[in-house]
Scaffold this motif. Structure first.
Motif, short mmCIF file in Angstrom:
data_model
loop_
_atom_site.label_atom_id
_atom_site.label_comp_id
_atom_site.label_asym_id
_atom_site.label_seq_id
_atom_site.Cartn_x
_atom_site.Cartn_y
_atom_site.Cartn_z
N ALA A 24 0.74 -1.12 -0.01
CA ALA A 24 0.02 -0.01 0.13
C ALA A 24 0.93 1.31 0.07
CB ALA A 24 -0.94 0.07 1.21
N GLY A 25 2.26 1.14 0.03
CA GLY A 25 3.00 2.19 0.05
C GLY A 25 3.68 2.66 1.21
N SER A 26 3.47 1.80 2.43
CA SER A 26 4.30 2.31 3.52
C SER A 26 6.03 1.75 3.38
CB SER A 26 3.89 1.47 4.79
OG SER A 26 2.43 1.99 4.94
N GLU A 30 8.67 2.78 8.43
CA GLU A 30 7.17 3.09 9.08
C GLU A 30 6.56 1.94 9.57
OE1 GLU A 30 5.95 6.72 5.89
OE2 GLU A 30 5.35 4.69 5.53
N ILE A 31 6.86 0.73 8.75
CA ILE A 31 6.32 -0.69 9.27
C ILE A 31 6.87 -0.93 10.60
CG2 ILE A 31 5.94 -3.03 8.81
CD1 ILE A 31 5.97 -2.38 5.64
N ILE A 32 8.35 -0.98 10.75
CA ILE A 32 8.90 -1.07 11.69
C ILE A 32 8.54 -0.40 13.07
CG2 ILE A 32 11.22 -1.18 12.76
CD1 ILE A 32 12.38 -1.74 9.96
N ALA A 88 4.47 -10.30 -6.02
CA ALA A 88 5.42 -9.77 -7.01
C ALA A 88 5.33 -8.13 -6.90
CB ALA A 88 4.37 -10.12 -8.29
N LYS A 89 4.04 -7.62 -6.49
CA LYS A 89 4.05 -6.27 -6.41
C LYS A 89 5.27 -5.77 -5.29
CE LYS A 89 1.28 -2.26 -5.28
NZ LYS A 89 -0.18 -1.86 -4.96
N VAL A 90 5.23 -6.53 -4.10
CA VAL A 90 6.05 -6.19 -3.10
C VAL A 90 7.51 -6.18 -3.70
CG1 VAL A 90 6.96 -7.14 -0.84
CG2 VAL A 90 4.68 -6.54 -1.22
N GLN A 91 7.96 -7.23 -4.60
CA GLN A 91 9.34 -7.58 -5.08
C GLN A 91 9.46 -6.24 -5.94
OE1 GLN A 91 10.76 -10.11 -3.22
NE2 GLN A 91 8.83 -10.13 -2.48
N LEU A 93 8.47 -3.28 -5.83
CA LEU A 93 8.61 -2.18 -4.94
C LEU A 93 10.09 -2.14 -4.11
CD1 LEU A 93 5.07 -1.61 -3.51
CD2 LEU A 93 6.42 -0.28 -4.92
N LEU A 94 10.45 -3.38 -3.79
CA LEU A 94 11.63 -3.53 -2.97
C LEU A 94 12.89 -3.07 -4.17
CD1 LEU A 94 11.03 -6.99 -1.19
CD2 LEU A 94 11.49 -4.61 -0.06
N ILE A 95 12.73 -3.49 -5.27
CA ILE A 95 13.83 -3.34 -6.20
C ILE A 95 13.77 -1.70 -6.63
CG2 ILE A 95 14.34 -3.36 -8.69
CD1 ILE A 95 13.28 -6.20 -8.50
N GLN A 96 12.49 -1.04 -6.84
CA GLN A 96 12.56 0.35 -6.87
C GLN A 96 12.76 1.10 -5.76
OE1 GLN A 96 8.03 0.98 -7.87
NE2 GLN A 96 8.47 0.46 -9.93
#
Length: 162
Positions: A24-26, A30-32, A88-91, A93-96
């Motif tokens: 969702a963009g956190s 922020e999650i931690i 897949a979306k999270v992976q 985002l991790l790269i970006q």
């Protein structure tokens, strides 16, 4: 004997929540901060860190893929906690977001480094500075591909214009 794994009712919702928050963009930070504020801890009872969150976000077991001895087994009967689209979306985002901390390495504030992409080649735009003939300092964003290999024809963009 029927051997199979079942999701842990305590940790499975937390794993889903971490993936949902990041998708969702956190940010990982922020999650931690949010989970540590709720007194959630690692298995060893320590506060969550970037490494512990990243390990969760990269773990293929959460989509039902078991990794052993350098091989992946998708038929290992591991129940998927996360759907493959979210994973897949999270992976992606991790790269970006991998280069996003680069803005902290400079004295000038380049808030868009790692978040701004070249319209020609798609590579990350990074903050740079230069000094004019009059001695004035100019801040701008330049394509990383152009900076490294000179293969992109994108011109540098003044920071003030963005």
């Amino acid at each position: 004997m029927d051997k199979h794994l079942e999701p842990d009712p305590k940790t499975a919702p937390l794993v889903r929540r971490i993936f949902e928050m990041y998708a969702a963009g956190s940010t990982q930070k922020e999650i931690i901060d949010q989970l540590n504020a709720e007194s959630l801890r690692t298995r060893k009872g320590k506060p969550l860190t970037v490494n512990s969150i990243r390990a969760v976000l990269k773990n293929k077991k959460y989509i039902g893929i078991y990794h052993y001895d350098g091989k992946e087994y998708s038929d290992a009967y591991i129940p998927a906690l996360i759907d493959t689209e979210t994973f897949a979306k999270v992976q992606t985002l991790l790269i970006q977001n991998k280069r996003a901390p680069a803005r902290k390495w400079t004295k000038a504030e380049y808030l868009l480094t790692g978040k701004l992409f070249c319209g020609i080649c798609g590579q990350t735009m990074v903050g740079e500075s230069g000094t004019g003939k009059s001695g004035a300092k100019y801040l701008y964003y330049n394509c990383l591909e152009k900076k490294k290999q000179y293969t992109c024809r994108k011109r540098a963009v003044r920071k003030l214009w963005i």
